[in-house]
Design a protein around this motif. Structure first.
Motif, PDB file in Angstrom:
ATOM      1  N   ARG A  15       0.819  -1.208   0.000  1.00  0.00           N
ATOM      2  CA  ARG A  15       0.000   0.000   0.000  1.00  0.00           C
ATOM      3  C   ARG A  15       0.852   1.257   0.000  1.00  0.00           C
ATOM      4  O   ARG A  15       0.551   2.235  -0.650  1.00  0.00           O
ATOM      5  CB  ARG A  15      -0.916  -0.017   1.226  1.00  0.00           C
ATOM      6  CG  ARG A  15      -2.063  -1.016   1.125  1.00  0.00           C
ATOM      7  CD  ARG A  15      -2.867  -1.060   2.405  1.00  0.00           C
ATOM      8  NE  ARG A  15      -3.996  -1.962   2.276  1.00  0.00           N
ATOM      9  CZ  ARG A  15      -4.766  -2.335   3.295  1.00  0.00           C
ATOM     10  NH1 ARG A  15      -4.509  -1.875   4.520  1.00  0.00           N
ATOM     11  NH2 ARG A  15      -5.771  -3.153   3.100  1.00  0.00           N
ATOM     12  N   SER A  20      -1.139   7.941  -5.817  1.00  0.00           N
ATOM     13  CA  SER A  20      -2.490   8.466  -6.012  1.00  0.00           C
ATOM     14  C   SER A  20      -2.386   9.968  -6.237  1.00  0.00           C
ATOM     15  O   SER A  20      -2.700  10.766  -5.360  1.00  0.00           O
ATOM     16  CB  SER A  20      -3.362   8.151  -4.791  1.00  0.00           C
ATOM     17  OG  SER A  20      -4.674   8.628  -4.986  1.00  0.00           O
ATOM     18  N   GLN A  22      -2.561  13.878  -7.056  1.00  0.00           N
ATOM     19  CA  GLN A  22      -3.624  14.868  -6.893  1.00  0.00           C
ATOM     20  C   GLN A  22      -3.050  16.248  -7.192  1.00  0.00           C
ATOM     21  O   GLN A  22      -1.865  16.500  -6.995  1.00  0.00           O
ATOM     22  CB  GLN A  22      -4.171  14.817  -5.468  1.00  0.00           C
ATOM     23  CG  GLN A  22      -5.430  15.653  -5.258  1.00  0.00           C
ATOM     24  CD  GLN A  22      -5.999  15.488  -3.859  1.00  0.00           C
ATOM     25  OE1 GLN A  22      -5.261  15.359  -2.899  1.00  0.00           O
ATOM     26  NE2 GLN A  22      -7.317  15.500  -3.734  1.00  0.00           N
ATOM     27  N   SER A  36      -8.097  15.286  -9.519  1.00  0.00           N
ATOM     28  CA  SER A  36      -7.349  14.050  -9.730  1.00  0.00           C
ATOM     29  C   SER A  36      -7.667  13.540 -11.128  1.00  0.00           C
ATOM     30  O   SER A  36      -8.276  14.244 -11.942  1.00  0.00           O
ATOM     31  CB  SER A  36      -7.754  13.014  -8.680  1.00  0.00           C
ATOM     32  OG  SER A  36      -9.135  12.689  -8.817  1.00  0.00           O
ATOM     33  N   GLY A  54       0.798  11.474  -3.574  1.00  0.00           N
ATOM     34  CA  GLY A  54      -0.124  10.654  -2.796  1.00  0.00           C
ATOM     35  C   GLY A  54       0.487   9.362  -2.301  1.00  0.00           C
ATOM     36  O   GLY A  54      -0.226   8.471  -1.821  1.00  0.00           O
ATOM     37  N   SER A  55       1.821   9.234  -2.363  1.00  0.00           N
ATOM     38  CA  SER A  55       2.497   8.020  -1.920  1.00  0.00           C
ATOM     39  C   SER A  55       2.979   8.151  -0.476  1.00  0.00           C
ATOM     40  O   SER A  55       3.408   9.221  -0.051  1.00  0.00           O
ATOM     41  CB  SER A  55       3.694   7.732  -2.831  1.00  0.00           C
ATOM     42  OG  SER A  55       4.437   6.628  -2.354  1.00  0.00           O
ATOM     43  N   SER A 111       0.624   6.684 -13.566  1.00  0.00           N
ATOM     44  CA  SER A 111      -0.770   7.062 -13.313  1.00  0.00           C
ATOM     45  C   SER A 111      -1.501   7.400 -14.599  1.00  0.00           C
ATOM     46  O   SER A 111      -0.901   7.718 -15.626  1.00  0.00           O
ATOM     47  CB  SER A 111      -0.811   8.265 -12.375  1.00  0.00           C
ATOM     48  OG  SER A 111      -0.378   9.441 -13.056  1.00  0.00           O
TER      49      SER A 111
END
Length: 220
Positions: A15, A20, A22, A36, A54-55, A111
């Motif tokens: 995880r 992610s 943004q 996003s 977002g990491s 991404s």
């Protein structure tokens, strides 16, 4: 118990090595929005953007790739090698920003693009204003539907060519004063030099009617 703990650690590591991205966007009007891949942005330039990976794993390799109109190497115009990065968009069109990340365990991700569309420019000025204290049309400035203006300078002159006022933000304007005193009702002159995000250059020269005796009755 040991197996469960090992499984928990493995899942936590997986995880933490995800991305992610943004975008924190400050619009031309100063509003802050978050966008996003699922929420594209469209608006007027200039916009300031803070891109975030977002990491939770900050030891990876991060690369932001900026494309114009289409995600391919021929349209790549900027690469940033940092986890989070800032950029100000001043050029009209659709910008697509992808994040590539590589982590120590060999996991690599790229991404889906964040889409940012900058509108074409528009700039118009009225012929008159009425700074008379009725809270209507008190300031001489660009019409409120202006958009994507990235360079701007406006100057007010009287009929003898004397400079009375100058401003560099299209959201601002002239209140009908000179050296702190109200000028007389009459005709003045404005010269506007500006540039749009689409490259359009504006060179507006026109008369400005200052009407202190006009009162707007529709807003009463």
């Amino acid at each position: 118990m040991i197996i469960s703990l090992m499984l928990f650690v493995t899942i936590s590591q997986m995880r933490s090595q995800g991305i992610s991205p943004q975008a924190e966007i400050t619009t031309a009007k100063g509003d802050v929005e978050y966008h996003s891949q699922e929420a594209p942005f469209a608006g007027s330039a200039p916009i300031k953007v803070h891109f975030m990976s977002g990491s939770d794993d900050h030891d990876g390799y991060f690369e932001w790739r900026f494309y114009k109109e289409k995600v391919d190497e021929g349209n790549l115009y900027l690469v940033r090698h940092e986890e989070n990065t800032d950029f100000t968009f001043t050029e009209a069109g659709t910008h697509l920003i992808c994040l590539y990340a590589s982590f120590s365990d060999g996991n690599e991700q790229i991404s889906e693009p964040i889409s940012i569309t900058i509108s074409t420019s528009k700039l118009e000025f009225p012929n008159a204003f009425s700074p008379n204290g009725d809270d209507y049309n008190e300031i001489y400035k660009a019409k409120k539907d202006y958009q994507s203006i990235v360079e701007f300078k406006a100057t007010i002159y009287n009929r003898w060519g004397q400079k009375l006022f100058e401003w560099t933000d299209p959201a601002e304007g002239w209140d009908g004063t000179f050296n702190g005193k109200s000028v007389k009702e009459g005709v003045y002159y404005v010269h506007v030099q500006a540039k749009g995000a689409d490259g359009v250059k504006y060179n507006i020269k026109k008369d400005v009617n200052l009407l202190r005796g006009f009162t707007d009755t529709t807003n009463k």
